[in-house]
Structures are given as structure tokens and as C-alpha cells.
Design an enzyme around this catalytic site. Sequence first.
Site, short mmCIF file in Angstrom:
data_model
loop_
_atom_site.label_atom_id
_atom_site.label_comp_id
_atom_site.label_asym_id
_atom_site.label_seq_id
_atom_site.Cartn_x
_atom_site.Cartn_y
_atom_site.Cartn_z
N LYS A 161 99.99 60.12 14.39
CA LYS A 161 98.68 59.94 14.81
C LYS A 161 98.62 59.96 16.33
CE LYS A 161 94.34 58.34 14.79
NZ LYS A 161 93.28 59.66 14.40
N CYS A 184 89.48 57.67 20.09
CA CYS A 184 90.90 58.19 19.70
C CYS A 184 91.51 59.00 20.99
CB CYS A 184 90.80 59.06 18.55
SG CYS A 184 90.80 58.18 16.93
N ARG A 229 81.40 54.77 22.16
CA ARG A 229 82.65 54.35 22.54
C ARG A 229 83.52 55.16 23.55
NH1 ARG A 229 85.33 52.91 17.00
NH2 ARG A 229 84.28 54.91 16.44
N GLY A 283 85.83 61.31 25.57
CA GLY A 283 85.41 59.98 24.98
C GLY A 283 85.75 59.68 23.71
N LYS A 295 80.11 62.47 21.48
CA LYS A 295 80.31 64.01 21.36
C LYS A 295 78.92 64.15 20.32
CE LYS A 295 82.10 64.98 17.30
NZ LYS A 295 83.00 65.24 16.26
N VAL A 345 90.06 61.60 10.76
CA VAL A 345 88.55 62.00 10.36
C VAL A 345 87.50 62.44 11.45
CG1 VAL A 345 88.64 60.88 8.13
CG2 VAL A 345 87.56 59.67 10.08
N TYR A 360 83.32 52.24 12.04
CA TYR A 360 83.06 53.58 11.88
C TYR A 360 84.23 54.21 10.77
CZ TYR A 360 79.66 53.78 15.55
OH TYR A 360 78.31 53.56 16.51
N ILE A 361 84.99 53.59 10.78
CA ILE A 361 86.29 53.83 9.97
C ILE A 361 86.31 53.16 8.50
CG2 ILE A 361 88.74 54.41 9.40
CD1 ILE A 361 87.25 56.43 11.21
N ARG A 391 96.02 85.82 20.72
CA ARG A 391 96.60 84.47 20.68
C ARG A 391 96.50 83.46 21.82
NH1 ARG A 391 99.65 88.72 19.61
NH2 ARG A 391 100.14 89.28 21.81
N ASP A 441 84.47 41.49 7.73
CA ASP A 441 84.10 41.93 9.30
C ASP A 441 83.71 40.31 9.95
OD1 ASP A 441 83.43 44.57 10.82
OD2 ASP A 441 82.62 42.85 11.63
#
Length: 421
Positions: free
Chosen positions: A212, A266, A334, A263, A327, A161, A13-14, A252, A33
Site C-alpha cells: 500500500k 494517502c 485532508r 494532499g 483534489k 480507491v 471516507y472509507i 514511452r 464511530d
Amino acid sequence: MTIETISVVGLGYIGLPTAAVLADAGCRVVGVDVNQRAVDTINDGCIHIVEPGLADVVARVVADGRLRATTTPEPADAFLIAVPTPFNDDRSPNLAYVRSACEAIAPVLKAGDIVILESTSPVGATEQMAGWLAAARPDLRLPQPGGSAGDLAIAYCPERVLPGNVLTELVRNDRVIGGLTPACAERASAAYDFFVEGECILTDARTAELCKLTENAFRDVNIAFANELSLVSDQLGINVWELIRLANRHPRVNILQPGPGVGGHCIAVDPWFIVASAPDQARLIRTAREVNDGKPEWVIDQVRAAAERRADRGGPARVACLGLAFKPNIDDLRESPALAICDRLANEPGLSIVAVEPHVDALPARLAGRVDLADAQTAIAGADIVLLLVDHIVFADAHVHLAPDAVVIDTRGQWNGASRR
């Protein structure tokens, strides 16, 4: 040295979008790969993942000869490693894929090459990578933190990203590039000069690694607040979606939206890397992870309770699980809480489960034979309990197909949070 060829190791995916964007910017790219099917698919000018706009770019750069894929690393001027970094059963980081990638590229490395780790990693991973390369190639001098430059430039540059908008964010977002030495960071930044329009900010490798992890832990903590607020609201009989809407009118306050859990590759993983590195200090980060990891069980309890209320009708309660991705509007499963919930419900006695995931053609192996796959209209119309797990845009108006007496459990508030129980 001029960079003419870049090797991207890991075409997921990246890695694949990165390889495609590099090639589209004019660089010669060799993708590597271990998945032969993925390699063959890419060399045919097609893609094996879902990402808007990616298919057109890959088709173009493969046809132009600027991108090709292989299972065997080849010589290049720079190597970008973008392989998975999962965690073990005890939630400690698993760098086995990174190590395998290092050992695979080691035979083709030469003095002057650049090696950049992009995979989300625990603090110290770039130094470990240098150690593995040194063991495999004792003839090359490796750079030392705070010491000599060596024959190779070793650096860490994490991706940052958003799935579904990767091609745009790869180009526009700032990048943090951490070198084992300042010279390493400087040389590594040349690889991103091909395509990054955002600012490339140079630092040391350990700071870049923690940066990160910090970005994703920050988001995880804020999601945990929203998820915990949803539990409190349910206990008090308050509509959490209305509550958050009102609270966010404060100038605020910006509370995120709750969901069935967290999920993805990351946010659901990275904070544990911080906890593993500093367990006594990362108390809030650990608690946030526990809150988010516990949310799927709460959702399952809601389904159980709804099924018990309908037990006198006889036969299994038919449950439609809307969404399996982690999402909205992507096919990525994943660490998906929706997938985990569907899997768990399939083991529950007295339930018959049908899943709806418009972005996949077949159910993952863990659900095959235990869960049916259907379109949204069919699943909803025949369901006793409708469990909205992912707010895919195609589900926005799907509630019009609800049976009059169906129980609705809306974990994402897509239907205005108007759950019917």
C-alpha cells in the site's frame, strides 16, 4: 466459520462506503464511530461525507435494517478497522486511533473472529495490532507470524480507491490481503467475498503493508517530477502545460500534471511511513516528499510577487482562491495544499482573501473570520489576483468572469495554463 455480521470501525471516507457496500451485498453490518453526530446521521439514513452515489445506498440499507451505526462496539464475526493513521510532528506514524479501535473491540471479541486492519499503516502495524489485542484479551490465543493460527484471524487489507469513484472501485479493484499467517489471510478473504469482484491476492501482512505504501509513494515520486518540472519551466519562461503535452507524445513518456502540492489522506502521508521505516535507504522517496511539500511555498511566492507589482494601486490586493479540497470535485480537505495555501495567504499583509469551494457549506475553523466564502462568479469578478488551486469541473468556464486587468495564477492548467501575471 460463516460470516453473518461484520463490524466496520471508523465510518469516514472509507469506512462508511465499505459498510454500505457490504450491507448492500446482503451482509448484516454494524458501523462503529466515536462521532455521535455521524452515527445519528447514518441511522437516519443520511450521510455526513460527500461521495457520489453513497447517499442512495446508505438510505436503502439503513431502511432495510442491514446497516446501523453505534458508538459502542458489538459482537460480530469480523471487524474491519478503517480509522485515521496520521503522522506526528516529526513525520513518524501515529497509530493512536488504531490502538483505540483495538482496545474498543477487544471486550466483544470471541474465538473464531476475524480482525482486519484497512487503515494505511507502517510496516509492522498489523503485528502491533495483534499485540494490543493480546494485552487486552490474554484469554485469547493470538496468531504468530510463521507460527500457530490462534483463536483470532488477524490480517491487513488496505483500501485502494479513488475518492469520487469509491463505490465502483471498492467492488471492482483487486485487493491485497496479508495475514499474520497464511490461514489468517485465507479466513480474512471471506469478508471480501461478499462484494469484491476483483481478485483477492493473499500474502503476508508486512508485504501487504508495504504494498500500500509503495503504491502511493510511486505516485508521489511521479507527481514530484511534474512539480519540479513546473519550477524549472517557470525559471526558464516556458509554459509547462505545453511542454508536458509535447513530451507525452513520446510513446514511452507519461508525465503527470503539476499542481500546488499534494494532499489527501494517502499520498501526502504514506511515503513518510516508508522513510520512517528505512530512512537511509528511502532517499528518492524522501526527496519527492520534500519537492511536493515545498510546492505550496512556491505558489505563495507567486501571489506575493503579483501583489507587489500591484502595490501602487493602494489598498489590499483582493485574492480569489479557487478550491480548497485536495483534489477535484470532492469535499475532502485532508492534507489539502489548497487549504494550506489559503490559510497562509490570509496571514499575509496587504492581501484580502476570498475562497471558493463549491463542495462545502462553510469554511473550516482555521479560516473562519479571516477568509470570506463566495461563489466563483462573485469572487472572480472582484479579484485583483485569481489563484486557481483545484480544477473542479465547475471552474472550467469561470475565467469568463475575470476582470480585464486581473492577474491569473493557474496552478492546475485548467484554463490551458494561460496564467496572466
